[in-house]
Design a protein around this motif. Structure first.
Motif, short mmCIF file in Angstrom:
data_model
loop_
_atom_site.label_atom_id
_atom_site.label_comp_id
_atom_site.label_asym_id
_atom_site.label_seq_id
_atom_site.Cartn_x
_atom_site.Cartn_y
_atom_site.Cartn_z
N TRP A 12 0.97 -1.22 0.19
CA TRP A 12 0.14 0.04 -0.13
C TRP A 12 0.99 1.15 0.03
O TRP A 12 0.39 2.30 -0.03
N LYS A 13 2.11 0.97 -0.22
CA LYS A 13 3.16 2.35 -0.34
C LYS A 13 2.59 3.23 -1.39
O LYS A 13 2.45 2.72 -2.69
N ASN A 15 -0.25 4.66 -1.62
CA ASN A 15 -1.80 4.74 -1.72
C ASN A 15 -2.38 6.08 -1.05
O ASN A 15 -3.29 6.62 -1.61
N LEU A 16 -1.79 6.59 0.32
CA LEU A 16 -1.93 7.75 0.82
C LEU A 16 -1.77 8.95 -0.13
O LEU A 16 -2.72 9.69 -0.28
N VAL A 19 -4.62 9.07 -2.55
CA VAL A 19 -6.11 9.52 -1.94
C VAL A 19 -6.00 10.95 -1.60
O VAL A 19 -7.01 11.49 -2.10
N ILE A 20 -4.77 11.16 -1.21
CA ILE A 20 -4.79 12.81 -0.68
C ILE A 20 -4.64 13.63 -1.99
O ILE A 20 -5.37 14.77 -2.10
N ARG A 74 4.26 10.69 -5.41
CA ARG A 74 3.97 9.22 -5.06
C ARG A 74 4.71 8.30 -5.67
O ARG A 74 4.95 7.14 -5.35
N THR A 85 7.83 8.68 3.82
CA THR A 85 6.67 9.88 3.47
C THR A 85 6.78 10.71 2.42
O THR A 85 7.82 10.93 1.82
#
Length: 131
Positions: A12-13, A15-16, A19-20, A74, A85
């Motif tokens: 899931w690296k 994925n955030l 989504v953001i 990303r 991050t």
């Protein structure tokens, strides 16, 4: 290989950041569409198919331009080992490559998104008229 090196979390690296990315992309796209629509609307208030295609393309290109750095962050987060991050990626890119690196590859992305979003916008508007 991902599972072995990074564990389950590694799948899931990135994925955030995606989504953001969706929220500002959608907000900018809707705002840009309405703004361009006001600029191109004729005296009768109607827009032709060509005008709607143009407005959709410009709205998609505008939102892509505004949010493109999030795509770059990303991709780097997923592709380059050692980052944890988006902030870490952005800071490192800024230090080592400068602000221009946030927009590397923007041209082809704008060319690719214009016809896709233009068609999507026209289709969505036509469907909503039928309701």
């Amino acid at each position: 290989m991902i599972g072995k090196q990074e564990g389950l979390k590694g799948y899931w690296k990135g994925n955030l950041p995606q989504v953001i990315h969706v929220i500002p992309y959608s907000v900018v796209q809707l705002f840009a569409y309405e703004t361009y629509k006001k600029l191109l609307r004729g005296k009768d208030g109607e827009l032709s198919i060509i005008e709607r295609l143009t407005i959709g393309a410009f709205a998609g290109m505008t939102s892509t331009f505004v949010t493109y750095p999030l795509d770059v962050f990303r991709l780097r987060l997923v592709d380059e080992p050692g980052y944890k991050t988006m902030f870490e990626v952005a800071l490192n890119m800024l230090r080592e490559e400068g602000v221009g690196s946030f927009y590397t590859g923007l041209g082809p992305s704008l060319i690719a998104i214009a016809p896709y979003i233009a068609d999507e916008e026209v289709f969505a508007r036509e469907v909503s008229k039928e309701d």
